[in-house]
Enzyme design. Sequence first.
Site, PDB file in Angstrom:
ATOM      1  N   HIS A   1       0.862  -1.186   0.000  1.00  0.00           N
ATOM      2  CA  HIS A   1       0.000   0.000   0.000  1.00  0.00           C
ATOM      3  C   HIS A   1       0.896   1.234   0.000  1.00  0.00           C
ATOM      4  CE1 HIS A   1      -2.887   2.967   1.579  1.00  0.00           C
ATOM      5  NE2 HIS A   1      -3.866   2.116   1.309  1.00  0.00           N
TER       6      HIS A   1
ATOM      7  N   LYS B   1     -10.746  -0.703   9.876  1.00  0.00           N
ATOM      8  CA  LYS B   1     -10.907  -1.978   9.169  1.00  0.00           C
ATOM      9  C   LYS B   1     -11.258  -3.108  10.135  1.00  0.00           C
ATOM     10  CE  LYS B   1      -7.436  -0.528   5.787  1.00  0.00           C
ATOM     11  NZ  LYS B   1      -8.331  -0.140   4.671  1.00  0.00           N
TER      12      LYS B   1
ATOM     13  N   ASP C   1       3.022  -3.905   8.161  1.00  0.00           N
ATOM     14  CA  ASP C   1       1.721  -3.250   8.006  1.00  0.00           C
ATOM     15  C   ASP C   1       0.650  -4.325   8.165  1.00  0.00           C
ATOM     16  OD1 ASP C   1      -0.626  -2.037   7.235  1.00  0.00           O
ATOM     17  OD2 ASP C   1       0.090  -1.394   5.262  1.00  0.00           O
TER      18      ASP C   1
ATOM     19  N   GLN D   1      -4.644  -5.156   7.099  1.00  0.00           N
ATOM     20  CA  GLN D   1      -5.585  -6.146   6.569  1.00  0.00           C
ATOM     21  C   GLN D   1      -5.545  -7.453   7.354  1.00  0.00           C
ATOM     22  OE1 GLN D   1      -7.771  -5.529   4.173  1.00  0.00           O
ATOM     23  NE2 GLN D   1      -6.998  -3.496   3.698  1.00  0.00           N
TER      24      GLN D   1
ATOM     25  N   CYS E   1      -4.648   2.231  -3.951  1.00  0.00           N
ATOM     26  CA  CYS E   1      -3.448   2.773  -3.284  1.00  0.00           C
ATOM     27  C   CYS E   1      -2.273   1.818  -3.417  1.00  0.00           C
ATOM     28  CB  CYS E   1      -3.727   3.077  -1.817  1.00  0.00           C
ATOM     29  SG  CYS E   1      -4.967   4.349  -1.551  1.00  0.00           S
TER      30      CYS E   1
END
Length: 407
Positions: A125, A229, A203, A206, A366
């Site tokens: 991302h 999220k 990261d 998700q 993104c």
Amino acid sequence: MTSRTFHLDSIRRVFPSLNHSINGQPLVYLDSAATAQKPLPVIECISDYYSGATANVHRGSHSLTATATNRFEAARKTVATFLGASEECVVWTRGATEALNLIAQSYGRQTLKPGDEILISEMEHHANIVPWQLVAEQTGAKVVKSPINTDRCTLDMRAFDVLLNEKTKIVAIGHISNVTGTRNPIETIIQKAHAHGAIVVVDGAQAVVHEEVDVAALDADFYVFSGHKLFAPAGIGALYGKAELLESMPPWHGGGKMVERVTFEGTQFSASPAKFEAGTPNVAGALALAKAIDWLNTLDKKAAEAHIATLQKQLVEGIKDIDDLSLIGLQAGASVVAFTLKGVHHSDIATLLDQQGIAVRSGHHCAHPLMDALNIKGCVRVSIALYNTQEDIERCIAAIQKACDIL
């Protein structure tokens, strides 16, 4: 301990937004990888703070602020437990993007020097690329791309092994891709990076929704995620960092709350994590994020993921044979399905789905470098959450087929 359950009807009842209509059609929300809908416990938590217990934290001595402070720090403990971390290692941020910028500007800016390398996967991302480009410009370090296998949209580990060297100081990697649902082998990546003396920034935006995360077991140096999220509100997230790294890092923002004492001769900063939390924090957001985690902890997560995998398979089976439709990097069992339609702009497909009440995402997501690697301008992404149903998927399949017929 209360036993965990997974009852779809009960789950859907706590998401009032799912009862809405768009364009005269009952809403089918299939864009949860962008942001998830919010359950009533989270909504009520926010309302409760603002309607009956609003106060700033770590300031003043009256009862409301003491109560707010206790709840705020209890929320930090909930997030820490969720990540398998200690409370002092969890920093409140506005989300994963701010957390990554904090790491880059605090840890990266003080440690990187000319000739150092930051190794970043091609599927990242933008939030895990741009902050590193900025700090590379500031320090003379170099951003190095770790390529993917374009046929499977997985990280090319042979190339990674070649690129990882004594110059590599930071490896920035997504736990799960927001476009294809690819789950990177971060356990192996962390081990390899540490063997070369590099630190790893993960990261997890998700990932935390779909799998148990134990940062200690992973041996991650930094791990970040966003609340929105994870069924929590926008504007709140968390940064985990190893204690010794956080203590070695200077503050990024200056202001109230992150100081012990200020004089014109100099400032004495608070210990971590307070030194990274300048100003009035998003108290309601922190409380609501903890509430979202508490709510998730009442569910059978394995059953939830099995349900999502079943819906993904249903969707793939329903659209895979459509003429000129190409699935992008399909990962079996993931929560997302991305596709293109030959000769048709992705936004046209999404618009026709929207007219039928189906909310999906189209665009580059993104992730421009990933789109470039795949030689596409963008794609349609359907992302499934635990509150979706077989009927949702049936309607989505029918809508895609109709859109393809029209286009």
